[in-house]
Scaffold this motif. Structure first.
Motif, PDB file in Angstrom:
ATOM      1  N   SER A 153      16.047  47.778  30.139  1.00 54.93           N
ATOM      2  CA  SER A 153      16.700  48.947  29.561  1.00 54.93           C
ATOM      3  C   SER A 153      15.891  49.514  28.398  1.00 54.93           C
ATOM      4  CB  SER A 153      18.109  48.582  29.099  1.00 54.93           C
ATOM      5  OG  SER A 153      18.742  49.665  28.455  1.00 54.93           O
ATOM      6  N   ALA A 154      15.347  48.623  27.561  1.00 50.74           N
ATOM      7  CA  ALA A 154      14.542  49.079  26.426  1.00 50.74           C
ATOM      8  C   ALA A 154      13.298  49.817  26.900  1.00 50.74           C
ATOM      9  CB  ALA A 154      14.141  47.876  25.563  1.00 50.74           C
ATOM     10  N   ALA A 155      12.751  49.385  28.034  1.00 50.15           N
ATOM     11  CA  ALA A 155      11.550  50.021  28.584  1.00 50.15           C
ATOM     12  C   ALA A 155      11.886  51.184  29.503  1.00 50.15           C
ATOM     13  CB  ALA A 155      10.732  48.991  29.352  1.00 50.15           C
ATOM     14  N   ARG A 156      13.178  51.361  29.793  1.00 50.53           N
ATOM     15  CA  ARG A 156      13.673  52.439  30.659  1.00 50.53           C
ATOM     16  C   ARG A 156      13.062  52.360  32.053  1.00 50.53           C
ATOM     17  NH1 ARG A 156      13.980  57.637  26.465  1.00 50.53           N
ATOM     18  NH2 ARG A 156      15.238  56.545  24.882  1.00 50.53           N
ATOM     19  N   SER A 183       6.029  43.115  20.417  1.00 44.65           N
ATOM     20  CA  SER A 183       4.742  43.600  19.917  1.00 44.65           C
ATOM     21  C   SER A 183       4.595  45.107  20.091  1.00 44.65           C
ATOM     22  CB  SER A 183       3.591  42.883  20.634  1.00 44.65           C
ATOM     23  OG  SER A 183       3.481  43.306  21.988  1.00 44.65           O
ATOM     24  N   GLU A 184       5.258  45.656  21.117  1.00 46.69           N
ATOM     25  CA  GLU A 184       5.184  47.100  21.372  1.00 46.69           C
ATOM     26  C   GLU A 184       6.184  47.882  20.528  1.00 46.69           C
ATOM     27  OE1 GLU A 184       3.135  48.810  23.637  1.00 46.69           O
ATOM     28  OE2 GLU A 184       2.025  46.942  23.793  1.00 46.69           O
ATOM     29  N   GLY A 185       7.053  47.188  19.810  1.00 47.80           N
ATOM     30  CA  GLY A 185       8.048  47.871  18.979  1.00 47.80           C
ATOM     31  C   GLY A 185       9.226  48.415  19.754  1.00 47.80           C
ATOM     32  N   GLU A 186       9.390  48.010  21.007  1.00 45.48           N
ATOM     33  CA  GLU A 186      10.530  48.471  21.805  1.00 45.48           C
ATOM     34  C   GLU A 186      11.824  47.795  21.347  1.00 45.48           C
ATOM     35  OE1 GLU A 186       8.216  49.410  26.025  1.00 45.48           O
ATOM     36  OE2 GLU A 186       9.365  47.565  25.796  1.00 45.48           O
ATOM     37  N   ILE A 187      11.694  46.588  20.810  1.00 44.94           N
ATOM     38  CA  ILE A 187      12.829  45.835  20.291  1.00 44.94           C
ATOM     39  C   ILE A 187      12.396  45.140  19.001  1.00 44.94           C
ATOM     40  CG2 ILE A 187      13.831  45.406  22.576  1.00 44.94           C
ATOM     41  CD1 ILE A 187      12.677  42.515  22.322  1.00 44.94           C
TER      42      ILE A 187
END
Length: 339
Positions: free
Chosen positions: A173-176, A76-80
């Motif tokens: 990893s996507a969110a760092r 939903s946040e567009g991170e993936i």
């Protein structure tokens, strides 16, 4: 990061009310240490037996349900996207696992085994059963080393601990941000789960941590591990579980899409992002269970009735039957009150 879910004061109780007594009867004498939490639109209740309310239990594979929430939120946040692969987020050069999508991992359809041969699962299981040792102390680097050589099977519904370990760390990893910080910021804090955490080693256990048992063997080693955390390493109190269920039942936050079933998963179940849904006594129930070296756990939700139950036991045994029986009891009482 999600907004706080603004959970109300639930008026939790520690006394043994009727449903707490019912839980004790359902579990029997083999589960002397347990906790339960229930929630309806009218009330919430928590209870523990032979432990303090502040005691934290291993949630075991219910951790996968929490990782599923993180997956839905990252979407939903567009991170993936549903097509994002492990290789885009983790260091997996020249590995067939690099092409596995996060979506397939979230539904246990990646073709990954429960554990790869390189992790020597039979040896780990033997060490746990004979000596009560923790079989899951791997670091994230260890996890990736195993992932680089694992052989993929045919993509089909197959439960995979390894798959959810990789999924959780790919989302981190996507969110760092490390996974243990990700769950704190995106789940524990919004759901007001102040007693929940994922210890990396035994030394990270809080003073409130219970040690579980298997059969006559007491004080089994806790199942801790950085790599393992997304699949089974989360601990929480019964009050945390009450707040967690309230958040799952109360709103329409994007992360709750993880509970929506999208594919068949066998035995009458359908699966969303980690969470299973089945029909029982004419009611659609969403659930996840868990079992670790010294603990058993289950959460069962009736989303339409906004009713949920959670049971955690400091003994390594399946407690599914008690969970489903308890929610049937609770739904029966709720319906009687409404009529």
């Amino acid at each position: 990061m999600p907004n706080n879910l603004n959970l109300p004061n639930q008026g939790a109780e520690s006394a043994h009310t009727g449903l707490a007594q019912t839980t004790a009867k359902l579990l029997g004498t083999k589960h002397p240490v347990f906790g339960m939490s229930l929630i309806t639109p009218e009330k919430a209740e928590v209870s523990v037996q032979n432990a303090d309310l502040e005691a934290d239990f291993e949630l075991a594979s219910i951790s996968k349900g929490i990782t599923g929430l993180l997956y839905a939120l990252a979407l939903s946040e567009g991170e993936i996207t549903e097509h994002t692969t492990l290789g885009e987020l983790l260091s997996l050069p020249n590995s067939s696992v690099a092409d596995v999508t996060l979506k397939s991992l979230s539904m246990h359809r990646s073709g990954l085994p429960s554990l790869p041969k390189s992790m020597k699962p039979f040896k780990r299981d033997r060490e746990w059963r004979r000596h009560g040792r923790n079989p899951y102390g791997d670091s994230v680097d260890d996890l990736l080393e195993h992932a680089r050589t694992v052989k993929l099977g045919r993509p089909r519904p197959k439960y995979s601990n390894f798959g959810f370990m990789l999924l959780g760390h790919a989302l981190a990893s996507a969110a760092r941000i490390p996974y243990v910080d990700l769950i704190r910021e995106r789940v524990f804090e919004p759901f007001q789960m102040s007693g929940a955490y994922a210890p990396i080693t035994r030394h990270d256990l809080r003073s409130t941590a219970l040690l579980g048992r298997r059969g006559s063997r007491e004080n089994q080693a806790p199942w801790t591990g950085e790599g393992f955390a997304p699949a089974g390493g989360i601990r929480a109190t019964v009050e945390d579980l009450g707040n967690f269920m309230h958040g799952l039942l109360a709103g329409d936050h994007p992360m709750l899409a993880a509970l929506d079933p999208v594919e068949d998963f066998g035995a009458g179940n359908r699966i969303g992002a980690g969470w299973l849904t089945l029909t029982n006594d004419g009611r659609e129930l969403t659930w996840h269970n868990g079992r670790s070296g010294g603990f058993g756990s289950i959460i069962v939700l009736d989303r339409s009735a906004r009713v949920g139950v959670a049971i955690v036991s400091a003994r390594s045994a399946t407690i599914d039957r008690a969970g489903f029986r308890l929610i049937s009891e609770l739904l029966g009482r709720t319906n009687s009150t409404e009529s």
